[in-house]
Design a protein around this motif. Sequence first.
Motif, short mmCIF file in Angstrom:
data_model
loop_
_atom_site.label_atom_id
_atom_site.label_comp_id
_atom_site.label_asym_id
_atom_site.label_seq_id
_atom_site.Cartn_x
_atom_site.Cartn_y
_atom_site.Cartn_z
N ASN A 123 36.29 43.55 34.40
CA ASN A 123 36.72 42.22 34.84
C ASN A 123 37.47 42.27 36.18
N ASN A 124 37.26 43.32 36.94
CA ASN A 124 37.92 43.42 38.25
C ASN A 124 37.63 42.22 39.14
N GLU A 125 36.36 41.77 39.15
CA GLU A 125 35.98 40.64 40.03
C GLU A 125 36.89 39.44 39.79
N MET A 126 37.08 39.13 38.50
CA MET A 126 37.85 37.94 38.12
C MET A 126 39.26 37.99 38.71
N PHE A 127 39.88 39.15 38.64
CA PHE A 127 41.25 39.27 39.16
C PHE A 127 41.25 39.44 40.67
N GLY A 128 40.23 40.12 41.18
CA GLY A 128 40.13 40.34 42.63
C GLY A 128 40.02 39.02 43.38
N VAL A 129 39.15 38.11 42.91
CA VAL A 129 38.96 36.85 43.65
C VAL A 129 40.20 35.96 43.56
N VAL A 170 47.03 47.32 33.56
CA VAL A 170 46.34 48.60 33.69
C VAL A 170 44.98 48.42 33.03
N ASP A 171 43.95 48.51 33.83
CA ASP A 171 42.54 48.33 33.47
C ASP A 171 42.22 46.87 33.15
N SER A 172 40.94 46.53 33.38
CA SER A 172 40.59 45.11 33.28
C SER A 172 39.62 44.82 32.15
N GLY A 173 39.35 45.82 31.29
CA GLY A 173 38.54 45.56 30.11
C GLY A 173 37.04 45.62 30.39
N HIS A 183 35.97 45.80 43.96
CA HIS A 183 36.42 47.09 44.50
C HIS A 183 37.95 47.16 44.57
N PRO A 184 38.50 48.34 44.34
CA PRO A 184 39.93 48.52 44.58
C PRO A 184 40.30 48.15 46.02
N THR A 185 41.44 47.49 46.19
CA THR A 185 41.86 47.06 47.52
C THR A 185 42.93 47.97 48.09
N LYS A 194 48.69 34.49 35.94
CA LYS A 194 48.63 35.09 37.28
C LYS A 194 48.79 36.61 37.18
N VAL A 195 47.95 37.32 37.90
CA VAL A 195 48.03 38.78 37.92
C VAL A 195 48.33 39.22 39.35
N GLN A 196 49.42 39.92 39.52
CA GLN A 196 49.78 40.36 40.89
C GLN A 196 49.14 41.70 41.24
N ALA A 197 48.99 42.57 40.25
CA ALA A 197 48.43 43.89 40.55
C ALA A 197 47.66 44.41 39.33
N LEU A 198 46.57 45.08 39.62
CA LEU A 198 45.73 45.66 38.57
C LEU A 198 45.46 47.11 38.94
#
Length: 297
Positions: free
Chosen positions: A92-98, A56-59, A134-136, A76-80
Amino acid sequence: MDRRDFLKRAGAGILIASASRRLRAQQLNDIHVIGKLQGGDANVLALPTDDGFVLVDSGAPRSGDKLMDALRPNAKVQALFNTHYHIDQTGNNEMFGVSGAKIIAHEHTRQWMSTDYWVPDEDRYEKARPRAAHPTETFQTTGTLKAGTEQIDYGHLPLAHTDGDIYVFFKTSNVLAVGDIASPLRDPALDWFTGAWIGGRLDAMDRILGLANEQTKIVPAYGPFMTRAEFKAERDMMEEVRSRVWKQTLQGDGPKDMLEAGVLKGLPRTWKDPYKFLYDVAKGMVAHHNKLDPSVV
Ligand SMILES: [Zn+2]
């Protein structure tokens, strides 16, 4: 709970794990709060599962390396989830999104992040975030996610802090993330230009009280988790502010008059910038006056 107690608890460092040591000792379905990665950073919740973490949240920006260190070796992060669009929650959304994480948020959060917008308080434009941030997966009202043995319910809290706030309720663990709906450490903020206002905040707080029980750990955007009783105390204080400010609004007072009239006096907390808070509250009151009293024209 008064502010001193909050600070004492925050300072004790017991309730917020200082990252990696606690996470290495992780067990399935044990949720960790990663806070204070660097001075004053926002909380990130991490639920480890066999399929990767649910966050929950990416800092805040530039906390990515420390966040990854805290999540290793199974990073590994499956969902944010994003509790709202602010940079401290989406930095840090980009980092987990890519790397393939699903990013779940309210549709309004996606809209704020995908366009340039004006920040009135700071007299500047904020640029749209890169596409990878962006949220997916977005929703309007509520949703559910099963992660390992954890049942996760989430839902919209309209106009409480922004127009896209959500709660994320880890029901099995009884941990309820509420983002900036609770502000035990920082001044409560209302993005009035999104439509957020104190009435929306109170409705949201009542919704959270309806979901929580005495054992629930309520996790704010900053600071240690709160019990239901502590959260209720913040809600009741906010109701007192609403009532006092509304009286002043009826007399045609603006935030400066309100501050001088002492509307924040005698409350069980202090404000770092009381004028800014009252400015946001007053703006919201005027915008939503038709919901409050038919005598206002
Ligand atoms: Zn915020």
